[in-house]
Scaffold this motif. Structure first.
Motif, PDB file in Angstrom:
ATOM      1  N   PHE A   1       0.848  -1.190   0.000  1.00 29.80           N
ATOM      2  CA  PHE A   1       0.000   0.000   0.000  1.00 29.80           C
ATOM      3  C   PHE A   1       0.881   1.235   0.000  1.00 29.80           C
ATOM      4  CE2 PHE A   1       0.288  -1.445   4.456  1.00 29.80           C
ATOM      5  CZ  PHE A   1       0.768  -0.325   5.111  1.00 29.80           C
ATOM      6  N   VAL A   2       0.361   2.319  -0.544  1.00 25.61           N
ATOM      7  CA  VAL A   2       1.097   3.572  -0.602  1.00 25.61           C
ATOM      8  C   VAL A   2       0.121   4.709  -0.318  1.00 25.61           C
ATOM      9  CG1 VAL A   2       0.749   3.855  -3.077  1.00 25.61           C
ATOM     10  CG2 VAL A   2       2.671   5.003  -1.974  1.00 25.61           C
ATOM     11  N   ALA A   3       0.579   5.735   0.368  1.00 22.37           N
ATOM     12  CA  ALA A   3      -0.280   6.867   0.743  1.00 22.37           C
ATOM     13  C   ALA A   3      -0.603   7.718  -0.476  1.00 22.37           C
ATOM     14  CB  ALA A   3       0.403   7.714   1.801  1.00 22.37           C
ATOM     15  N   ARG A   4      -1.889   8.069  -0.583  1.00 19.28           N
ATOM     16  CA  ARG A   4      -2.316   8.949  -1.677  1.00 19.28           C
ATOM     17  C   ARG A   4      -1.913  10.396  -1.427  1.00 19.28           C
ATOM     18  NH1 ARG A   4      -7.212   5.735  -1.796  1.00 19.28           N
ATOM     19  NH2 ARG A   4      -7.531   4.851  -3.887  1.00 19.28           N
ATOM     20  N   GLY A   5      -1.820  10.781  -0.165  1.00 20.31           N
ATOM     21  CA  GLY A   5      -1.496  12.155   0.171  1.00 20.31           C
ATOM     22  C   GLY A   5      -2.618  12.866   0.889  1.00 20.31           C
ATOM     23  N   ASP A   6      -3.771  12.184   1.009  1.00 21.24           N
ATOM     24  CA  ASP A   6      -4.900  12.761   1.740  1.00 21.24           C
ATOM     25  C   ASP A   6      -5.201  11.965   3.002  1.00 21.24           C
ATOM     26  OD1 ASP A   6      -5.887  10.428   0.690  1.00 21.24           O
ATOM     27  OD2 ASP A   6      -7.602  11.339  -0.339  1.00 21.24           O
ATOM     28  N   GLY A   7      -4.296  11.055   3.364  1.00 22.70           N
ATOM     29  CA  GLY A   7      -4.490  10.215   4.534  1.00 22.70           C
ATOM     30  C   GLY A   7      -4.922   8.808   4.192  1.00 22.70           C
ATOM     31  N   SER A   8      -5.418   8.607   2.975  1.00 21.16           N
ATOM     32  CA  SER A   8      -5.833   7.275   2.545  1.00 21.16           C
ATOM     33  C   SER A   8      -4.712   6.615   1.742  1.00 21.16           C
ATOM     34  CB  SER A   8      -7.116   7.360   1.717  1.00 21.16           C
ATOM     35  OG  SER A   8      -6.881   8.081   0.521  1.00 21.16           O
ATOM     36  N   HIS A   9      -4.916   5.339   1.360  1.00 24.91           N
ATOM     37  CA  HIS A   9      -3.871   4.579   0.685  1.00 24.91           C
ATOM     38  C   HIS A   9      -4.399   3.878  -0.562  1.00 24.91           C
ATOM     39  CE1 HIS A   9      -2.363   5.017   4.813  1.00 24.91           C
ATOM     40  NE2 HIS A   9      -1.159   4.876   4.309  1.00 24.91           N
ATOM     41  N   VAL A  10      -3.467   3.572  -1.465  1.00 23.08           N
ATOM     42  CA  VAL A  10      -3.744   2.723  -2.610  1.00 23.08           C
ATOM     43  C   VAL A  10      -3.154   1.350  -2.306  1.00 23.08           C
ATOM     44  CG1 VAL A  10      -3.296   2.310  -5.066  1.00 23.08           C
ATOM     45  CG2 VAL A  10      -3.702   4.631  -4.239  1.00 23.08           C
ATOM     46  N   PHE A  11      -3.949   0.312  -2.463  1.00 21.86           N
ATOM     47  CA  PHE A  11      -3.515  -1.054  -2.171  1.00 21.86           C
ATOM     48  C   PHE A  11      -3.241  -1.787  -3.479  1.00 21.86           C
ATOM     49  CE2 PHE A  11      -5.804   0.422   1.461  1.00 21.86           C
ATOM     50  CZ  PHE A  11      -5.135  -0.128   2.556  1.00 21.86           C
TER      51      PHE A  11
ATOM     52  N   HIS B   1       2.274  -1.724  -7.429  1.00 22.14           N
ATOM     53  CA  HIS B   1       2.715  -0.915  -6.299  1.00 22.14           C
ATOM     54  C   HIS B   1       3.690   0.167  -6.757  1.00 22.14           C
ATOM     55  CE1 HIS B   1       4.049   0.265  -2.340  1.00 22.14           C
ATOM     56  NE2 HIS B   1       5.297  -0.089  -2.625  1.00 22.14           N
ATOM     57  N   ASN B   2       4.649  -0.235  -7.609  1.00 18.68           N
ATOM     58  CA  ASN B   2       5.635   0.741  -8.075  1.00 18.68           C
ATOM     59  C   ASN B   2       4.972   1.831  -8.904  1.00 18.68           C
ATOM     60  OD1 ASN B   2       7.907  -0.339  -6.848  1.00 18.68           O
ATOM     61  ND2 ASN B   2       8.205  -1.829  -8.502  1.00 18.68           N
TER      62      ASN B   2
ATOM     63  N   GLU C   1       3.074   7.567  -8.961  1.00 17.02           N
ATOM     64  CA  GLU C   1       1.973   8.517  -9.080  1.00 17.02           C
ATOM     65  C   GLU C   1       1.779   9.360  -7.829  1.00 17.02           C
ATOM     66  OE1 GLU C   1      -2.842   8.666 -10.042  1.00 17.02           O
ATOM     67  OE2 GLU C   1      -1.718   6.780 -10.209  1.00 17.02           O
ATOM     68  N   TYR C   2       1.879   8.728  -6.660  1.00 16.41           N
ATOM     69  CA  TYR C   2       1.505   9.437  -5.427  1.00 16.41           C
ATOM     70  C   TYR C   2       2.690   9.882  -4.574  1.00 16.41           C
ATOM     71  CZ  TYR C   2      -3.231   7.931  -6.415  1.00 16.41           C
ATOM     72  OH  TYR C   2      -4.453   7.731  -7.003  1.00 16.41           O
ATOM     73  N   GLN C   3       3.861   9.315  -4.817  1.00 17.40           N
ATOM     74  CA  GLN C   3       5.016   9.686  -4.007  1.00 17.40           C
ATOM     75  C   GLN C   3       5.978  10.602  -4.752  1.00 17.40           C
ATOM     76  OE1 GLN C   3       5.845   8.673  -0.608  1.00 17.40           O
ATOM     77  NE2 GLN C   3       3.637   8.427  -0.718  1.00 17.40           N
ATOM     78  N   ILE C   4       6.235  10.291  -6.000  1.00 19.14           N
ATOM     79  CA  ILE C   4       7.197  11.100  -6.743  1.00 19.14           C
ATOM     80  C   ILE C   4       6.596  12.451  -7.117  1.00 19.14           C
ATOM     81  CG2 ILE C   4       8.545  11.236  -8.873  1.00 19.14           C
ATOM     82  CD1 ILE C   4       8.900   8.228  -8.741  1.00 19.14           C
ATOM     83  N   LYS C   5       5.315  12.453  -7.509  1.00 17.20           N
ATOM     84  CA  LYS C   5       4.637  13.690  -7.895  1.00 17.20           C
ATOM     85  C   LYS C   5       3.697  14.109  -6.763  1.00 17.20           C
ATOM     86  CE  LYS C   5       4.750  12.325 -12.755  1.00 17.20           C
ATOM     87  NZ  LYS C   5       3.928  12.004 -13.950  1.00 17.20           N
ATOM     88  N   ARG C   6       4.251  14.532  -5.703  1.00 15.48           N
ATOM     89  CA  ARG C   6       3.436  14.879  -4.542  1.00 15.48           C
ATOM     90  C   ARG C   6       2.711  16.198  -4.717  1.00 15.48           C
ATOM     91  NH1 ARG C   6       6.608  13.425   1.068  1.00 15.48           N
ATOM     92  NH2 ARG C   6       6.770  11.186   0.729  1.00 15.48           N
ATOM     93  N   ARG C   7       1.480  16.231  -4.207  1.00 11.46           N
ATOM     94  CA  ARG C   7       0.732  17.484  -4.152  1.00 11.46           C
ATOM     95  C   ARG C   7       1.305  18.389  -3.069  1.00 11.46           C
ATOM     96  NH1 ARG C   7      -4.928  14.753  -2.956  1.00 11.46           N
ATOM     97  NH2 ARG C   7      -4.550  16.144  -1.197  1.00 11.46           N
TER      98      ARG C   7
END
Length: 381
Positions: free
Chosen positions: A306-316, A323-324, A329-335
């Protein structure tokens, strides 16, 4: 002689009647007198204080008059009424009779202290030390000595106390407070253990508590707790490392400054789930009922990452490629408003509390050649 006796008897009865009448008038006047307070005040009744002692103390403080007559009234009318330890509110215009009724009902002033999900034991101790209405008895003691005073020698304190809002009266000791929170955790854990899923991989309730602490630190989104627990349980079953950052942070202790590095991920502390298989040796935080329930009833599925979306929730994700992709999408290009945990609740606490630190904003993990962590890894420094 007989006439003199009757005169004396008559005189005595008249005097007795007058004395009784005077006494009744004095007692009633003492009861109906308003307290000498111009604004709301708290009356502290320490442990072991008797009503008589309170009357004379209040008279000496100028709060009331006629302590003798009040003592007399209490002795004959309220002898069996206990005077509860604590604080009582005195307001302008309140009479002594009204104060007695407050005493009779035991309406002591109550305070609250909230223990927050995700706190560690160091934060719990700091909150107790800060609260001015709690009697301090454990300052300067080691954690092991504190557990000795609680009656649980040899028990590691982390995760052993239930996060909740507790009510208490002035004078409760920190030991009494902790005993209450300890008993509450035992009660909740036992109930959830009795209703656990039949296929969870824990030897005993303590292992479930450890898992619950990982779930608690990984997400504050209620609907995700079961999914997070499911990822960790599936990893345990197939022999994958749990690889969850909060265990690394906990193992670092006070050295943690908001960031973790690749060197930290490789540091062989007992809690590092990047280097040690299975669960850490103890819980890493206090856990709420929801996290315990999730650990004992993980959501079925096939996801291992799982990885954090940036709003407190995660993508599983079920596999490493997915996963990569989520990491990119959600870690390298952070909002700009990226968060790895939910935004804090703005509802005010009953008492001033130390704020729960948010999970660190951890960075992207390059696509690994070996199985990746269950959650996002730290960025290299």
């Amino acid at each position: 002689m007989r006439r003199k006796f009757l005169v004396l008897l008559e005189t005595g009865l008249i005097l007795a009647g007058l004395l009784l009448g005077y006494s009744a008038w004095k007692v009633n006047s003492a009861l109906e007198q308003p307290l000498h307070v111009s604004q709301e005040q708290l009356l502290d009744v320490p442990t072991g204080t008797t009503p008589n002692r309170m009357f004379y103390r209040m008279q000496n403080d100028g709060v009331l008059d006629d302590a003798f007559w009040l003592r007399l009234y209490w002795r004959f009318n309220m002898a069996g009424v206990p005077l509860h330890t604590g604080e009582y509110r005195m307001t302008p215009g309140m009479t002594v009779r009204e104060l007695f009724e407050v005493w009779r009902r035991g309406e002591v002033v109550q305070y609250t202290l909230t223990l927050v999900e995700g706190w560690n034991f160091r934060q719990v101790r700091a909150a107790l030390a800060k609260h001015e209405k709690i009697k301090k008895t454990i300052d300067g003691l080691s954690d092991a000595e504190v557990m000795d005073k609680l009656g649980h020698p040899g028990v590691f304190p982390e995760g052993r106390f239930f996060p909740d809002t507790y009510r208490f009266v002035r004078g409760m000791s920190d030991v009494e407070f902790l005993q209450q929170a300890y008993a509450r955790l035992e009660e909740v854990l036992a109930k959830e253990w009795a209703e656990r899923s039949s296929d969870v991989p824990y030897r005993d309730p303590y292992q479930a508590l450890i898992m619950a602490s990982l779930v608690e630190k990984e997400t504050g989104v209620p609907q995700e707790r079961g999914q997070i627990a499911g990822v960790f349980v599936r990893r345990m079953r197939i022999g994958m490392l749990l690889q969850t950052d909060p265990t690394v942070i906990y193992g670092m202790g006070e050295r943690y400054n908001g960031k973790i590095t690749r060197a930290d991920l490789r540091e062989p502390t007992p809690y590092n789930t990047y280097t040690n298989a299975g669960l850490p040796p103890t819980p890493i935080a206090m856990v709420g009922r929801e996290a315990i329930h999730a650990a004992l009833n993980p959501t079925p599925g096939s996801s291992l990452y799982f990885v954090a979306r940036g709003d407190g929730s995660h993508v599983f994700s079920d596999d490493l490629d997915a996963h990569n992709s989520a990491v990119r999408e959600y870690q390298i290009k952070r909002r700009a408003d990226y968060r790895s945990s939910p935004a804090p609740v703005t509802e005010p606490e009953p008492e001033a509390q130390p704020q729960t630190p948010q999970s660190p904003d951890v960075g992207p993990e390059p696509v690994p050649e070996q199985p990746a962590p269950a959650s996002e890894a730290a960025s290299p420094q």
